[in-house]
Design a protein around this motif. Structure first.
Motif, PDB file in Angstrom:
ATOM      1  N   ASP A  18       0.818  -1.205   0.000  1.00  0.00           N
ATOM      2  CA  ASP A  18       0.000   0.000   0.000  1.00  0.00           C
ATOM      3  C   ASP A  18       0.855   1.261   0.000  1.00  0.00           C
ATOM      4  OD1 ASP A  18       0.852  -0.524   2.584  1.00  0.00           O
ATOM      5  OD2 ASP A  18      -0.974   0.246   3.520  1.00  0.00           O
ATOM      6  N   ARG A  25      -0.109   6.322  -6.911  1.00  0.00           N
ATOM      7  CA  ARG A  25      -1.339   7.107  -6.940  1.00  0.00           C
ATOM      8  C   ARG A  25      -1.033   8.599  -6.987  1.00  0.00           C
ATOM      9  NH1 ARG A  25      -3.179   5.436  -2.478  1.00  0.00           N
ATOM     10  NH2 ARG A  25      -4.344   3.627  -3.245  1.00  0.00           N
ATOM     11  N   THR A  61      -4.234  -3.023  -6.876  1.00  0.00           N
ATOM     12  CA  THR A  61      -5.017  -2.136  -6.018  1.00  0.00           C
ATOM     13  C   THR A  61      -5.502  -0.926  -6.805  1.00  0.00           C
ATOM     14  OG1 THR A  61      -3.854  -2.781  -3.999  1.00  0.00           O
ATOM     15  CG2 THR A  61      -4.918  -0.624  -3.989  1.00  0.00           C
ATOM     16  N   LEU A  62      -4.612  -0.317  -7.577  1.00  0.00           N
ATOM     17  CA  LEU A  62      -4.962   0.874  -8.343  1.00  0.00           C
ATOM     18  C   LEU A  62      -5.922   0.542  -9.485  1.00  0.00           C
ATOM     19  CD1 LEU A  62      -1.447   2.556  -8.414  1.00  0.00           C
ATOM     20  CD2 LEU A  62      -3.397   3.142  -6.958  1.00  0.00           C
ATOM     21  N   GLU A  65      -9.291   0.481  -8.041  1.00  0.00           N
ATOM     22  CA  GLU A  65      -9.770   1.843  -7.809  1.00  0.00           C
ATOM     23  C   GLU A  65     -10.186   2.521  -9.102  1.00  0.00           C
ATOM     24  OE1 GLU A  65      -6.826   4.095  -5.719  1.00  0.00           O
ATOM     25  OE2 GLU A  65      -6.790   2.731  -3.994  1.00  0.00           O
ATOM     26  N   ASN A 161     -16.255   4.666  -4.761  1.00  0.00           N
ATOM     27  CA  ASN A 161     -15.851   4.165  -6.075  1.00  0.00           C
ATOM     28  C   ASN A 161     -15.698   5.295  -7.084  1.00  0.00           C
ATOM     29  OD1 ASN A 161     -15.801   1.511  -5.214  1.00  0.00           O
ATOM     30  ND2 ASN A 161     -17.877   1.046  -5.900  1.00  0.00           N
ATOM     31  N   ALA A 164     -12.668   7.582  -6.263  1.00  0.00           N
ATOM     32  CA  ALA A 164     -11.392   6.955  -6.619  1.00  0.00           C
ATOM     33  C   ALA A 164     -11.054   7.196  -8.084  1.00  0.00           C
ATOM     34  CB  ALA A 164     -11.443   5.455  -6.326  1.00  0.00           C
ATOM     35  N   ARG A 165     -12.035   7.119  -8.957  1.00  0.00           N
ATOM     36  CA  ARG A 165     -11.802   7.293 -10.388  1.00  0.00           C
ATOM     37  C   ARG A 165     -11.564   8.755 -10.770  1.00  0.00           C
ATOM     38  NH1 ARG A 165     -14.116   2.735  -9.435  1.00  0.00           N
ATOM     39  NH2 ARG A 165     -14.125   1.006 -10.900  1.00  0.00           N
ATOM     40  N   LYS A 167      -9.836  11.004  -8.917  1.00  0.00           N
ATOM     41  CA  LYS A 167      -8.772  11.609  -8.112  1.00  0.00           C
ATOM     42  C   LYS A 167      -7.987  12.668  -8.888  1.00  0.00           C
ATOM     43  CE  LYS A 167      -8.025   7.823  -4.821  1.00  0.00           C
ATOM     44  NZ  LYS A 167      -8.359   8.573  -3.611  1.00  0.00           N
TER      45      LYS A 167
END
Length: 221
Positions: A18, A25, A61-62, A65, A161, A164-165, A167
């Motif tokens: 993470d 990220r 993970t990304l 997201e 959700n 996250a997209r 950001k």
């Protein structure tokens, strides 16, 4: 490193994927990894000082997201959103935030409102010192916390959700000083409405806040 990229990417503790996901990220949010670009795994693994295993876990993970797309046998790329994608997500998110604001005022405890005030004050400190990324991250935390006050798990899941997209989009929405100032003014009004438990007003302000985001970013997508 490309011009304009941060000079220090090295991770001191390499065991948690993470941490790697957080670094990648940030590179996406700040535009160092551009939308639609291929992710150079070998280059980033070297720059971040990690092995491929936590790096690839971070990519998964990304991808979950919605920030990157993993293409079998072709590598990964930063997801590129169209104008229609961004508009539709902001339109839905505005109504989610309207609902979150209204229900938060009905269901939040006094101590939770005090915590929202603390988040807000810390955001103001970052604004005054001109630190956009820490401000942005705390801003995301603030909106997530307001949604949590609704006590509506479905709302929180869908809001999370979409956020996250978006950001990168939300970050560039405050790239101009006047836009950042306007966003801060919106947050001042949000806190006043939350403190007064005026759900209709808070919901309207939060929805307007998202509508203004579209106006700020629509010509730079």
């Amino acid at each position: 490193m490309e011009a304009g990229e941060p000079t220090s990417l090295q991770i001191e503790k390499q065991s948690l994927h993470d941490q790697v996901a957080s670094r990648i990220r940030d590179l996406i949010i700040e535009g160092h990894l551009e939308p639609g670009s291929r992710i150079d795994e070998a280059k980033l693994v070297e720059q971040l000082g990690v092995s491929r295993t936590p790096f690839r876990e971070a990519l998964r993970t990304l991808a979950a997201e919605g920030l990157i797309v993993i293409r079998p046998a072709r590598g990964s790329m930063v997801r590129k959103l169209s104008r229609a994608d961004v508009f539709s997500m902001l339109e839905v998110l505005a109504e989610m935030e309207r609902l979150a604001g209204r229900t938060a005022c009905e269901r939040a405890s006094d101590s939770e409102i005090a915590h929202a005030r603390d988040l807000h004050e810390r955001m103001l400190e970052y604004y005054r010192s001109g630190e956009r990324m820490p401000y942005y991250k705390l801003n995301q935390e603030f909106h997530t916390f307001i949604a949590s006050l609704s006590r509506n798990e479905t709302l929180c899941e869908i809001q999370g959700n979409i956020m996250a997209r978006l950001k990168r989009i939300r970050f560039i929405g405050n790239s101009e000083p006047e836009h950042w100032r306007a966003a801060v003014d919106d947050h001042e009004e949000m806190m006043d409405a939350l403190a007064a438990r005026d759900g209709q007003r808070l919901g309207d302000i939060m929805a307007h806040h998202l509508s203004e985001t579209w106006q700020r970013v629509k010509n730079v997508i």
